[in-house]
Design a protein around this motif. Structure first.
Motif, PDB file in Angstrom:
ATOM      1  N   LYS A 277      29.757  77.233  31.348  1.00  0.00           N
ATOM      2  CA  LYS A 277      29.021  76.773  30.168  1.00  0.00           C
ATOM      3  C   LYS A 277      28.174  75.551  30.525  1.00  0.00           C
ATOM      4  O   LYS A 277      28.679  74.599  31.134  1.00  0.00           O
ATOM      5  CB  LYS A 277      30.014  76.432  29.057  1.00  0.00           C
ATOM      6  CG  LYS A 277      29.364  75.847  27.811  1.00  0.00           C
ATOM      7  CD  LYS A 277      29.542  74.355  27.717  1.00  0.00           C
ATOM      8  CE  LYS A 277      28.667  73.707  26.697  1.00  0.00           C
ATOM      9  NZ  LYS A 277      28.919  72.265  26.550  1.00  0.00           N
TER      10      LYS A 277
ATOM     11  N   ASP B  91      31.545  74.643  23.878  1.00  0.00           N
ATOM     12  CA  ASP B  91      32.734  74.586  24.747  1.00  0.00           C
ATOM     13  C   ASP B  91      33.777  75.594  24.255  1.00  0.00           C
ATOM     14  O   ASP B  91      34.462  76.244  25.047  1.00  0.00           O
ATOM     15  CB  ASP B  91      33.384  73.187  24.710  1.00  0.00           C
ATOM     16  CG  ASP B  91      32.465  72.086  25.196  1.00  0.00           C
ATOM     17  OD1 ASP B  91      31.459  72.404  25.845  1.00  0.00           O
ATOM     18  OD2 ASP B  91      32.765  70.904  24.915  1.00  0.00           O
TER      19      ASP B  91
ATOM     20  N   LYS C 120      34.272  62.854  24.208  1.00  0.00           N
ATOM     21  CA  LYS C 120      33.232  63.795  23.756  1.00  0.00           C
ATOM     22  C   LYS C 120      32.907  64.883  24.780  1.00  0.00           C
ATOM     23  O   LYS C 120      32.356  65.933  24.440  1.00  0.00           O
ATOM     24  CB  LYS C 120      31.966  62.983  23.438  1.00  0.00           C
ATOM     25  CG  LYS C 120      30.892  63.800  22.767  1.00  0.00           C
ATOM     26  CD  LYS C 120      29.601  63.022  22.622  1.00  0.00           C
ATOM     27  CE  LYS C 120      28.526  63.952  22.096  1.00  0.00           C
ATOM     28  NZ  LYS C 120      27.305  63.849  22.885  1.00  0.00           N
TER      29      LYS C 120
HETATM   30 MG    MG Z   1      29.410  68.877  24.230  1.00  0.00          MG
END
Ligand code: MG
Ligand code: ADP
Ligand code: ASP
Length: 438
Positions: free
Chosen positions: A5, A198, A253
């Motif tokens: 990703k 994610d 984050k």
């Molecule tokens: Mg992110």
């Protein structure tokens, strides 16, 4: 097969897209892309204008964003043929966005608008790879990524439909798909919430039983503290799933909090890697646990603490149940809890029903509310028979006023509640003391 990703910054310019292309060719994997950086924020802004019935405001942002994309096209493709194809693609999506400026705007239209960023970035990357002679195939997330009536992903549907799409395209060199976007139980376009690409990657990883899920971003893995606030942070090379989940939930984050569970359940290692420095080792998240080590610190903002003090609580059975029931009625999750003989303190991060909650709690005692608080979370192998780690943490925080402390809910974290204005110095003090021997 692996799932890779790439986040918004990793595909944030024509040059970055070219770099990503170099990283992904040569292996038949599934590549999940976010929207180019800034795009989803712009789409949110466009939706805001449309909710406020200001189509001129929306059109200004739309035109600005469209201009950016037409510039990216000039830089990304080298042939007229592909420049034309890409212009058609971008025009199609921007026409679609513009169509929502002319009519009623509701949650349903907003979701459509928000989905365009990932549709454009994946379409552009696919065309670029095709231009380079790579037989990449687009897997439309809207055809397999599904949530159920509780807005939770539907793993059975995802597996079945994704497998079908893969079977239909066996000759592909690699697959490209959209992060973040999905359809809900009613077949409408929806999404997995901000930062949700994610989550897409780990749901896809679980569906195909991937050998690894790689989250490529703009930093060399999970650092031991938030690099946006703390100086001298360094990468953590290995995390257990539990440690990673705590860090993600409490504000790191780099990883969306929902992303860990599907990987953990299926025992698929997750690797955090840096697109700007692809050879750096990054962070490996797996079932392994490094014994007795404090690994990292994270902070969760916008926390409100609520204290209910009651003389009647002493030995009163059912007091906590009554308190928790009120939060349940207002669908407000509690993060931290501390109790004493005379009262209980809890924290929440969703203040939508704060007034009602406080009103109801007043039936049971005196209520105090502290807003603008932050949960600082220290994570590692913190089993209770590992002595000394609490002392180290408290020592590091000796100059910072602490409103609540919580340990024992898991073996992996100690949480401290402090004022938002103390966040930066508290995080720095923890880094200096726990990791940097200062
Ligand atoms: Mg992110
Ligand atoms: P992407 O767009 O690739 O999804 P994000 O912006 O969501 O990237 O996440 C990467 C950012 O997370 C980093 O640039 C960094 O500023 C921030 N971050 C916060 N806490 C951490 C941490 N503990 N370790 C690494 N990065 C962190
Ligand atoms: N593009 C979406 C966002 O900005 C999803 C993601 O990047 O993960 O929130």
């Amino acid at each position: 097969m692996k799932v890779l990703k790439f986040g918004g910054t990793s595909v944030g310019s024509a040059q970055r897209m070219k770099n990503v292309a170099k990283l992904i060719v040569g292996e038949k994997n599934i590549i999940v892309l976010s929207a180019m950086s800034g795009t989803t924020n712009s789409l949110v802004e466009i939706s805001d204008y449309l909710y406020k019935k200001n189509p001129d405001g929306a059109n200004e942002v739309i035109n600005q964003l469209a201009r950016k994309y037409f510039n990216h096209i000039e830089e990304l493709y080298s042939t007229d043929e592909y420049k034309t194809k890409a212009r058609e693609l971008v025009t199609y999506h921007f026409d679609h966005i513009r169509s929502f400026t002319k009519d009623l705007f509701t949650l349903f239209e907003e979701k459509e608008v928000l989905s365009q960023g990932e549709l454009i970035s994946t379409g552009m990357m696919n065309l670029y790879l095709n231009e380079q002679g790579v037989n990449s195939v687009l897997l439309p997330a809207l055809e397999y990524m599904r949530t159920d009536k509780n807005a939770e992903p539907d793993p059975v549907y995802i597996k079945e439909h994704l497998s079908k799409l893969l079977q239909q395209n066996p000759e592909a060199d690699l697959y490209i798909t959209q992060g973040y976007i999905c359809r809900n139980a009613y077949g409408e376009v929806d999404n997995l919430l901000r930062g949700g690409s994610d989550y897409s990657a780990s749901l896809i990883g679980a569906a195909i039983n991937a050998s690894e899920i790689q989250i490529w971003t703009d930093i060399d893995g999970m650092h031991n503290n938030d690099p946006r606030f703390v100086e001298g942070t360094s990468p953590v090379r290995h995390l257990n799933f539990e440690e990673a989940a705590e860090l993600a939930y409490f504000g790191a984050k780099i990883l969306h909090p929902t992303c860990i569970l599907p990987a953990k359940v299926n025992n698929i290692p997750v690797r955090l890697l840096n697109t700007m420095q692809p050879d750096a080792p990054g962070t490996l998240i797996s079932n392994e646990m490094e014994k007795g080590k404090i690994k990292a610190v994270a902070a969760k903002d916008n926390i409100t603490a609520i204290k209910i003090k009651s003389g009647r609580m002493l030995l009163a059975t059912g007091f906590l149940r009554k308190v928790f029931e009120i939060f349940e009625v207002y669908q407000t999750p509690i993060d931290m809890v501390t109790t004493s003989e005379v009262g209980v303190s809890v924290t929440i991060d969703n203040c939508k029903h704060l007034e009602d909650i406080v009103n109801d709690l007043k039936k049971y005692g005196t209520v105090t509310v502290d807003k603008d608080m932050v949960i600082v979370c220290v994570v590692g192998d913190l089993e209770w028979d590992n002595i000394g780690f609490e002392a180290q943490i408290v020592q590091a925080m000796k100059d910072v006023p602490v409103r609540m402390i919580s340990y024992g809910g898991s073996n992996y974290n100690v949480s401290l509640l402090i004022k938002a204005s103390d966040k930066k110095r508290a995080l720095q003090a923890l880094s200096d003391h726990l990791f940097n021997n200062k």
